[in-house]
Design a protein around this motif. Structure first.
Motif, short mmCIF file in Angstrom:
data_model
loop_
_atom_site.label_atom_id
_atom_site.label_comp_id
_atom_site.label_asym_id
_atom_site.label_seq_id
_atom_site.Cartn_x
_atom_site.Cartn_y
_atom_site.Cartn_z
N GLU A 1241 0.90 -1.30 0.04
CA GLU A 1241 0.04 -0.03 0.00
C GLU A 1241 1.10 1.19 0.00
O GLU A 1241 0.41 2.35 -0.74
N TYR A 1244 2.97 2.27 -3.44
CA TYR A 1244 1.65 1.88 -4.41
C TYR A 1244 2.41 2.14 -5.97
O TYR A 1244 2.20 1.35 -6.86
N MET A 1283 -5.94 -3.63 -4.57
CA MET A 1283 -5.57 -2.44 -4.44
C MET A 1283 -5.49 -1.82 -5.91
O MET A 1283 -6.01 -0.81 -6.22
N ARG A 1286 -9.11 -0.65 -6.57
CA ARG A 1286 -9.23 0.33 -5.97
C ARG A 1286 -8.78 1.71 -6.67
O ARG A 1286 -9.33 2.82 -6.63
N LYS A 1287 -7.64 1.47 -7.04
CA LYS A 1287 -6.88 2.83 -7.81
C LYS A 1287 -7.29 2.83 -9.19
O LYS A 1287 -6.70 3.31 -9.89
#
Length: 2024
Positions: A1241, A1244, A1283, A1286-1287
């Motif tokens: 995280e 990233y 992740m 989400r991004k």
């Protein structure tokens, strides 16, 4: 020029591959300059040209190629990565450069090959050059030969492997091209320079002219050894030394470099190709060899002789052939055939070499016996045979056989045996001819030197002379102490005669061995002989100067003892002579008073005697005379104890100070033994005995003393003698003790009646056990059990102890000098000295032919009998001799028996043999021991364990040397059996560290060890890694070269942890026997307990394990400690760490280094681990497209891919992380992935920057076999894709194509847990990569051979089609479905099912069109498909499938378990719907606030819930309604019966409600607007009564549709969705503002409604809509209103069930449960006001069900304690409000013991302060009736019973209903539950409807609300089969069945009767899943009403269709018609 200007601008690498040759030429020139300019060999710039170097050398333009070659040469010379290009570049050079006409090109090509060799790639270059020799173009062949010659000339034969080159040489000499033959000749000359005569044998078959030419050239060569002139990069130290020597010049250089050249001596045998001859034997050979006619036997032997002339033979089973030849030698009467058979044996031995060792023991005795033949021809053949056989084995192995014929009656046999030994000694070195082997031979020779036959004597002299020459005069002299000078001179003379042979044998033994083995022609021998003397020094050096030191010092010790023993031999003297001699040294007074009658005078005489003795000189002391004087009357009968004490003391003094002989000892021993038990004189007697023992040797003294003691009858003397002996053994050591002599006396002592004698005997046995170990017990197994248990107890005491170091005796003096000799002896297994003392039985006579036949019988029972007999014979014999006849071959056959029990029995017998045979077992290692190692490869663990025990038992007796000699062990390791490899490597890792020296043959195991390092089995790799340092410890790092980079890395690691060799023992001479019998056990036991260190990074325990066997006395203490704690791993490790120092100190020291290292690592590992390099990914994509780097595409990852990835990752990752990622130990990988998870995280951007590399590295892990790595990798990938999603990152095709195909490989993994995770990742992939692009990868996966993979891929395809529609199918739906349909015919059931399900998914999407798309199917497959489609239509309705899908689409928590379908077994069926709905709410748990209230701010600020949904492109309302189609058709036949019941208003409302659930947003909004208009007008709102459940279900369906479909569809305007939400919430608020309507909502519908509203509040996507916060506030307000206005019983019940479901569902969000509990707390707060309206019985039933699922203990285990507190608060509040009467409200609970509810309530009531005074008040009106007295209760019961009877009868139904209505009006609080409880669902519904109708009639209302309303309970009825299920499941059929009953009853076809078999709870307990079940029922009604409504439109003037509609609805109908016409 325009073109030129274009390419001039290009970068260098692009110029180098330009299509214009000038551009390329320019590129090569610039590249050359660049390469010369780059200083850093690891610069990333080199990587750009990795894929171009081959093009440099293969350029089609000759001019450009020349420059390209120069550039390539510069690249290879300077680039660190150049080694990766070796294969392709050298191949290009051979094919495209060596055929060029320009000499410069060839020269550069050759230089390139040589530079590759310099950078350690010799093997690859050599392979390519040898391939080039097969090219048709002679120019290429010539250039390849020339390059090979140059390489050999410059690098030498150590770098260039000659065997493959020599192999092709003869073929080159046959070439048609003269140039090739000439070049081959030059190559042959060059090879001869390096290996000399070894080359002759391989070339002996070439053309004689060519051979002659070669001979001429060879003669011209200088005799000096050639030198390496060019060196590898790793040999820079040698290079510097060489240059220094060159500068110095002269002979010095030659001498210094000699060692190196010696190391590469080539054995000609190694250069030969092995020939397989067993298959070429005549088919009738074994018949002919047994034939009666000698001519036939001769033919058979001639055939074999011809075959055995091949110089090198292929390994195989030669057992039968050897036995046949042996039989001829032993029994054939024709001596000519005997000679032929002997030649055949010699040929076999020479051709097989060490592989023949197995059969050596079989043939040697026969050959020796046959030496009785006199004919020289036969004798010569036998000599050649036995000499050849000797070279295949060791002297130790055949020593027993030879010794057995040394005392044969036939002098010829004795002579030839001695001569054979003389010849054999020539091949020995001091190390291979140790004292232990030489001693028995010398004893035999000494007998023969006195033989009557002169030839026998001469042979013995020759043998002794040879032995003397080999091991040195000092080593042999101790054995020759009794030989007279004449004979000794003769021996020395012989030694001088064999001097030349001795030099060759001792120094150049290797050459001597080669002579018979290689069978080279005579010319070969001459140079070998001539070079013999010159090569004397180096082999001597190889043997090692320390050895010489040892050998020199050993005899010196012996020589010290030898004179002692010689001098003290004396004859017995007469008494007169003794007196005379004594008088000369003693005072006269002393002599006179010796026999005085006065004891005082005798005492005075003794004192004078003592003083005289003390002053005497050793040489002058007449010992015998003095002791005779002491024995003079009264002598030993002395009565005065003081005089006696003095006398005994003087005996001791004389023995110590004088030269005390055995003759003297015999004078005094009897008297000493007589006094040893005396209380006062015993100690003096023992001291005197000890002194005599020291003077005359303990073995002799002890034997005399014991025999004398047991000749007496005095038990005290016997006991004390044994005590003295036990103590003496500890002081003197055990060497030389005659065990056999003591055993009988000890047995006598054990049988003595006196307990003291028995105790002393047992104590003595304990001491003997210290030295002898286990074998000692075997002598006493026949003793009585009680006595045996005492002996065992004594042995047990001694178990952990080591024998003390000797402090007395002759050994003490020579201990230091003998240390080295003893060390050497220990290596050879010094156990033999003790074990040889044991009496051994010859059992060879008992091993009969019948027994051997039995063991080999076809019937396993007979085989078992044979083995039992063998076991019995060995047990009976206890100790056996080495000769066991044919038994070894028979037992060997049983080791691979198909019956595993017999294999185990055979192993047990071999263990018996090991113990019984002792050290003589050595000769059976090859033929029996090695086959046991083969058994280590057995598939059964118990068999392997037994085999390992057997091997260890053997090694204990034989030592390791015999096992490691020869090729046997390497052949076993070569076998690709993982069990065998891991067991064998583990065993070697344990044993090798304990050895100080190993045979050179261990080197043969190294290539196989390297193979094991890369074995598929993780266990094998682990064991190989553990063994690697132990191999290196003996062979050294330099002698273990490896070509593979991975292996090189492991070697480096192993080098760091390589243990040191064990140190030589400090005082080996005395303690040697101690280590023999059992010291092997303490060393090995703890070592095996300790698990090998996991990897080379934590090596501390490992090297110390290797040093765990300190043999010297200094370490014995630690060893004993080690034994005591054998089972305790930590203690054992501590002891091993000790190495002879105190444990505590060493333990601390041993643990410090790893701590420091760890700390250092931590420092290095701070900071980011991912490094962001801008545009690096784009550069990599570009390079891959341009083919500059390897494309990530492979079946299994090759080394070059791994290396490329490693290079690419070096710039993107922290150094330490890269080391961990590419470490060979899987545990490092797990640690590395853990670190990556931590940094994921935070870093990233950097992760995205190197995402392609990270994904590639994980694809490599998919090929690992280690599950823990795989699981950790999948965990990381799930987090990674979460992740990325989400991004909003989208994978590129480059990233996807290098990852997805390898991920799909793992979907077929056998482990479920892996498959689940892979499926989860595939689901996530669709969020970051288009589903239509994932589809082709999955299609490719369906082609796999793995059926699991095919089925899983098909399942995934089905899911994609379900979620994304047919558009996802690539390239077209038709092609895709055709390929999928092929799998319907698959052999595997799971694949067939998956294919059918996928096609059904397509059918559900596009209907019958699917049959066109799938193409032609066979009849069988089509029928399967049709059947599956039918079944799918009957399955669970659409609601459930629609709820499952979001669960699969939205796995935002990657660590959750992803299921395609909810597991029905996991939770009660009633929960399935709730689970499916909750599954997509997977958020992290927020902290729960202390107050439970609906706080708008909490919702506004809640950003924890992320629910991203993939695009659901297609959605049709038909999908929602489809499963209802079939029921609808069934109902159409019934619908006409409803015509008169339905009225126009109900139909209209039904139609409008049906439109609320429409898939079209506008249609739904319009329908909601109409209903809102009705609800807002109080006078019209009542029209909705009876439709509330329908409306709420339709609304909830619309909410779910928005959540799952509309919100995910980017094409829809979010404003429209917001508008639809607003309409729904507005309608709801209007509805729940009217309490009368709100109370109609049933429990199941309220549950679903609350679920939907809470889900909406938690939907983070709503916040993204404009005014989303306002919407959530409105929902919050609506929830509050629902809680206030709904029926309080229903809403409280709904919340309890909802809480239960949310807690059960693992996928549910903690936030969801939290909000449900807030609602419950709000309800609890208002309970004082609402308690009157609540049905407590129902609430308590719900609480009971909750507590059944969640008992108190389970509730406490939840992460949060809030659910537990909530439940406690609810029950406490209810108790507080109702008091003890709460216990009366448990009537609906069938079995109260199922939960803790009752106990809890009683507890609360008991402790309630208000319990006593509380009376029933207004809040407990329902309880009042129950609290009336029994009389009233009985009265009420009677009245109601009569009423219900009337209702139940056909005639009085209406009357009964009317009476019931009036009764309820009168007693409004009357409880009807007990009477309704046992009736059917239908009856309850009927009663309720009847009461309502009566109520409507009496109130004068003109509407019949029951006409179309299906009351809330009607959908909840249970079929009888589900009576055990308290909650609802899929009740479609039941609902329709009940409706049918209603219709039948209304038409008078059926009367309602109570059904006894219905579950009692169903009547008043609504089902959990009611809303879903009602939905299907309601929707079918809605469809009917829609049709009805349309019929009304078309027949609007029909009077029957408009029966008294309410006036207020006419306007509504007209408005609906207008809307409808407008839409059309």
């Amino acid at each position: 020029m325009g073109d030129d200007s274009e390419w001039m601008k290009l970068p260098i690498d692009q110029k180098c591959e330009h299509k214009i040759w000038k551009a390329r030429l320019n590129g090569y020139e610039e590249a050359l300059k660049l390469f010369q300019r780059i200083e850093d060999e690891k610069s990333p710039e080199w990587g750009k040209y990795l894929g171009l170097v081959k093009k440099f050398v293969t350029d089609s333009n000759a001019v450009a190629q020349l420059k390209g070659l120069e550039a390539a040469l510069a690249y290879i010379e300077n680039a660190h990565v150049a080694g990766k290009t070796t294969g392709e570049v050298v191949s290009g050079v051979v094919g495209k450069v060596f055929n060029q006409p320009k000499a410069r090109a060839k020269e550069l090509g050759s230089d390139i090959c040589l530079i590759y060799i310099e950078i350690e790639k010799a093997e690859v270059v050599q392979d390519e050059l040898i391939k080039g020799l097969d090219n048709k173009n002679p120019k290429i062949v010539v250039a390849c030969i020339e390059t090979l010659r140059k390489a050999l000339c410059e690098f030498g034969s150590k770098i260039i492997t000659l065997k493959p080159v020599v192999k092709v040489l003869p073929k080159l000499f046959e070439s048609r091209e003269k140039a090739v033959r000439d070049e081959a000749k030059l190559l042959a000359v060059e090879i001869y320079r390096w290996i000399r005569d070894a080359l002759r044998a391989p070339l002996q078959n070439i053309n004689s002219v060519q051979l002659k030419e070669l001979e001429e050239e060879w003669v011209k060569l200088p005799t000096t050894a050639p030198k390496q002139t060019r060196f590898l990069r790793s040999q820079q130290d040698l290079k510097a030394k060489f240059e220094q020597q060159q500068a110095a010049g002269g002979d010095e250089a030659d001498g210094d470099n000699y060692e190196e050249t010696e190391a590469v001596q080539v054995d000609p045998y190694e250069l030969l190709e092995a020939v397989e001859i067993l298959s070429k034997l005549p088919k009738d050979f074994y018949e002919k060899i047994e034939a009666k006619k000698w001519q036939e036997r001769k033919e058979a032997l001639e055939a074999v002789e011809a075959l055995t002339k091949n110089p090198k033979l292929e390994n195989g089973d030669y057992g039968d052939l050897v036995r046949a030849l042996k039989k001829v030698i032993g029994k054939d009467a024709n001596v000519m055939l005997v000679a032929m058979a002997a030649k055949c044996l010699a040929g076999l031995a020479a051709g097989l070499r060490k592989k023949f060792g197995t059969y050596a023991g079989l043939v040697v005795p026969t050959i020796l016996e046959k030496f009785k033949e006199k004919k020289p021809q036969v004798v010569q053949a036998l000599q050649e045979a036995i000499d050849a056989v000797f070279l295949t084995t060791t002297l130790q192995n055949i020593s027993e056989d030879v010794l057995s014929v040394m005392d044969n009656k036939n002098p010829s046999i004795k002579q030839q045996a001695s001569l054979f030994l003389a010849r054999s000694f020539c091949h020995c070195t001091p190390s291979t001819l140790p004292k232990s082997v030489l001693k028995p031979f010398c004893a035999a020779f000494l007998k023969q030197v006195n033989d009557s036959a002169p030839e026998v004597r001469d042979a013995a002299f020759e043998a002794l002379g040879t032995a003397m020459k080999v091991v040195g005069e000092k080593a042999v002299n101790p054995f020759l102490s009794d030989v007279d000078k004449l004979k000794l001179d003769k021996i020395k003379e012989c030694a001088d005669k064999v001097q030349l042979v001795g030099k060759k044998g001792g120094g150049g033994g290797g050459e001597k061995k080669e002579k018979p083995a290689a069978k080279a022609p005579p010319p070969v021998e001459a140079p070998a002989k001539s070079s013999g003397p010159s090569k004397k020094a180096p082999p001597a050096k190889a043997a090692g100067p320390p050895k010489k030191g040892k050998l020199a010092s050993a005899p010196s010790a012996k020589s010290k003892k030898a004179p002692d023993t010689k001098e003290v031999v004396e004859t017995e003297l007469s008494l007169e002579v003794c007196e005379e001699r004594a008088a000369a040294v003693l005072p006269a007074s002393c002599m006179q008073l010796l026999d005085s009658g006065n004891w005082k005078e005798r005492l005075a005489s003794m004192e004078e005697f003592q003083r005289a003795v003390e002053q005497m000189d050793k040489s002058e002391m007449p010992c015998q005379a003095l002791v005779r004087m002491l024995a003079k009357k009264p002598g030993w009968k002395e009565t005065n104890f003081q005089v006696m004490q003095m006398k005994l003391h003087i005996v001791g003094l004389i023995a110590q100070k004088g030269l005390f002989s055995k003759t003297s000892a015999l004078v005094v021993l009897d008297g000493l033994v007589d006094k040893v038990g005396d209380v006062k004189c015993g100690s003096n007697a023992k001291e005197a005995l000890t002194a005599i023992g020291e003077a005359c040797s303990l073995p002799w003294t002890a034997e005399q003393v014991v025999s004398m003691a047991f000749a007496q009858k005095n038990p005290k003397n016997q006991a004390e003698t044994l005590n003295w002996l036990a103590n003496a053994m500890k002081e003197f050591g055990f060497a030389g003790i005659n065990v056999k002599a003591f055993i009988n006396n000890v047995k006598t002592a054990l049988g003595a009646t006196n307990p003291a004698v028995r105790t002393s005997a047992i104590a003595l046995l304990g001491v003997m056990y210290l030295y002898m170990g286990g074998p000692l017990r075997m002598f006493f197994e026949d003793e009585k059990p009680a006595l045996l248990s005492q002996i065992d107890a004594e042995f047990e005491k001694m178990q952990g102890q080591s024998p003390p170091a000797p402090i007395r005796g002759a050994k003490k003096a020579g201990a230091e000098e003998e240390g080295d000799a003893a060390e050497e002896e220990e290596v050879d297994g010094g156990a033999g000295d003790i074990m040889d003392l044991l009496p051994r039985t010859d059992i060879s006579d008992k091993i009969t032919y019948d027994m051997v036949s039995k063991i080999s019988d076809k019937n396993w029972k007979v085989r078992k009998e044979g083995l039992d007999e063998v076991a019995a014979i060995i047990s009976e014999a206890k100790f056996i001799q080495a000769s066991i006849g044919e038994l070894p071959m028979a037992l060997k056959g049983r080791l691979n028996d198909s019956n595993k029990l017999l294999v185990q029995q055979t192993l047990n017998i071999l263990q018996q043999i090991a113990t019984a045979m002792g050290p003589s077992l050595k000769q059976h290692v090859k033929n029996l021991g090695i086959p046991v190692i083969t058994v280590l490869g057995d598939s059964k663990a118990n068999v392997r364990a037994a085999a390992m025990t057997t091997v260890n038992a053997w090694v204990e007796q034989t030592g390791m040397k015999e096992w490691l000699e020869g090729e046997d062990l390497s052949e076993e390791l070569k076998k690709e059996n993982p069990f065998l490899r891991q067991e064998l490597l583990g065993w070697l890792a344990e044993k090798l560290p304990t050895l100080r020296t190993v045979p050179a043959d261990l080197m043969l195991c190294v290539p196989h060890l390297y193979t094991c390092l890369e074995d598929r089995s993780g266990d094998v790799r682990k064991k190989a890694q553990d063994a690697l340092p132990t191999f290196m410890m003996h062979l050294s790092y330099e002698k273990m070269p490896a070509s593979k980079d991975q292996v090189v890395g492991m070697l480096e690691k192993a080098r760091a942890v390589m243990p040191a060799k064990p140190a030589a023992p400090a005082k080996a001479a005395a303690s040697k026997p101690a280590s023999s019998a059992h010291a092997a056990k303490p060393a090995s036991a703890p070592a095996r307990n300790q698990s090998p260190s996991e990897d080379f990074s934590e090596p501390e325990p490992k090297p110390d394990t290797k040093k765990a066997k300190p043999a010297g006395p200094a370490a014995k203490k630690n060893e004993s400690m080690e034994l005591k704690v054998k089972g305790e791993k930590d203690n054992a490790k501590q002891n091993r760490l000790s190495r002879g120092t105190p444990n505590s100190e060493k333990g601390v020291v041993g643990k410090k280094p790893p701590v420091k290292a760890g700390a250092k690592d931590e420092e290095d590992r701070s900071g980011p681990i991912f490094i962001f390099v801008p545009n690096s990914k784009e550069q990599r994509i570009k390079e891959e497209r341009a083919l500059k780097i390897l494309k990530w595409n492979f079946m299994t990852p090759r080394d070059e891919y791994v290396e490329q990835l490693k290079t690419q990752m070096s710039t993107c990752l922290a150094r330490w992380l890269q080391d961990e990622l590419f470490h060979f130990d899987f545990q490092r990988h797990v640690k590395a992935i853990g670190a990556m998870i931590e940094h994921l995280e935070v870093e990233y951007d950097a992760v995205i920057g190197c995402l392609d590399l990270v994904l590639k590295w994980f694809t490599l892990r998919f090929f690992d076999t280690n599950t823990s790595v795989l699981m950790k990798a999948l965990e990381f990938l799930k987090l990674l894709f979460t992740m990325l999603s989400r991004k909003n990152y989208q994978l590129s095709d480059y990233e996807a194509s290098s990852f997805i195909p390898y991920l799909i490989l793992k979907v077929g993994e056998s482990k479920d847990v892996v498959r689940k995770d892979v499926r989860a990742i595939l689901t996530m992939l669709c969020k970051v990569y288009a589903a239509s692009k994932v589809f082709p990868f999955l299609m490719e996966g369906t082609k796999s051979k793995n059926s699991k993979q095919r089925s899983e891929c098909l399942d995934e395809l089905g899911c994609l089609i379900e979620n994304f529609g047919m558009n996802v199918c690539q390239p077209t739906p038709a092609k895709a479905l055709k390929e999928i349909a092929v799998h319907i015919g698959d052999r595997d059931t799971t694949v067939r099912n998956a294919a059918l399900n996928t096609v059904v998914a397509a059918y559900n999407t596009c209907g019958d069109q699917v049959f066109k798309l799938i193409g032609n199917l066979s009849e069988k497959e089509m029928s399967m498909l049709e059947e599956r489609i039918k079944r799918s239509a009957k399955k669970t309705p659409v609601a459930s499938t629609k709820q499952e899908r979001p669960q699969r689409e939205q796995p935002t928590n990657p660590n959750a378990t992803f299921l395609r379908k909810p597991a029905q077994e996991e939770v009660p069926n009633k929960l399935n719907q709730a689970r499916a709905q909750n599954a997509h709410l997977e958020q992290s748990a927020p902290s729960i606030p202390k107050e439970f209230q609906l706080d708008l701010d909490v919702f506004e600020n809640n950003h924890t819930c992320a629910s991203d949904i993939p695009d659901l492109v297609q959605h049709k309302l038909d999908e929602v309604l489809e499963p209802v189609m079939i029921p609808e058709r069934k109902m159409r036949s019934v619908s006409p019966h409803f015509d008169d019941i339905h009225n126009s208003t109900a139909s209209t409302i039904n139609f409008v409600i049906s439109q609320v659930a429409s898939g079209d947003i506008n249609t739904s909004i319009q329908a909601l607007a109409q209903i809102d208009e009705v609800l807002r007008q109080a006078d019209k709102a009542e029209a909705m009564s009876g439709h509330i459940d329908q409306f709420l279900i339709a609304t909830f369906m619309q909410l779910r549709l928005i959540y799952n479909t509309h919100m995910a569809d980017d094409r829809l305007d979010k404003k429209d969705i917001f508008k639809l939400y607003s309409c729904i919430i507005g309608n709801m608020l209007s509805l729940f503002s009217m309490e009368s309507l709100a109370r109609e909502a049933s429990m199941g519908v309220l549950k679903d409604l609350m679920h939907g509203l809470i889900t909406l509040m938690l939907d983070s996507r709503v916040e993204d809509i404009e005014d989303g916060q306002q919407l959530i506030r409105s929902v919050n307000l609506l929830v509050v209103r629902v809680l206030e206005k709904s029926d309080q019983t229903n809403i409280l019940s709904a919340l309890l069930v909802l809480l239960q479901d949310s807690l059960i569902s693992t996928a549910g969000s903690p936030m969801f449960s939290e909000l449900v509990m807030k609602c419950l707390w709000r309800m609890i707060r208002f309970l004082p006001q609402t308690i009157n309206s609540i049905n407590l019985d129902r609430i308590l039933l719900d609480v009971h069900n909750f507590m059944k699922v969640f008992p108190k203990e389970k509730l406490k285990q939840l992460k949060s304690d809030v659910p537990h507190r909530t439940l406690k608060t609810l029950l406490h509040t209810l108790c507080r409000l109702t008091g003890a009467k709460i216990l009366d409200h448990m009537s609906m609970i069938e079995n109260r013991n199922e939960s803790e509810l009752e106990a809890h309530l009683r507890r609360v009531v008991k402790h309630s302060a208000n319990l006593s005074g509380l009376k029933s008040d207004k809040s407990t009106e329902k309880g009042a009736l129950r609290s009336d007295d029994k009389v009233i209760k009985a009265k009420v019961s009677d009245i109601l019973s009569e009423i219900f009877k009337k209702i139940g009868s056909k005639e009085n139904t209406k009357e009964g209903l009317t009476e019931l209505y009036e009764y309820k009006q009168k007693y409004s609080d009357a409880d009807l539950e007990p009477f309704l409880r046992n009736t059917s669902q239908f009856f309850q519904s009927y009663v309720e409807r009847g009461l309502r109708m009566i109520e409507s009639e009496r109130e004068g209302k003109g509407r019949i609300q029951t006409s179309t309303v299906i009351p809330q309970h009607s959908t909840d009825s249970f079929p009888p089969s589900s009576s055990t299920v308290p909650n609802g499941e899929d009740l479609n059929a039941a609902a329709y069945y009940e409706r049918l009953k209603i219709l039948r009853q209304r038409r008078g076809l059926e009367n309602s009767t109570p059904e006894e078999d219905r579950p009692p709870l169903s009547s008043l307990r609504p089902s959990v899943a009611s809303s879903t079940d009602m939905l299907h029922s309601k929707l079918s009604q809605l469809k009917e009403s829609r049709e009805h409504f349309q019929q009304e439109q078309s027949h609007s003037h029909s009077p029957t269709r408009s029966s008294s509609p309410a006036s207020n609805l006419d306007d509504l109908k007209k408005r609906l018609e207008r809307i409808k016409s407008n839409r059309q």
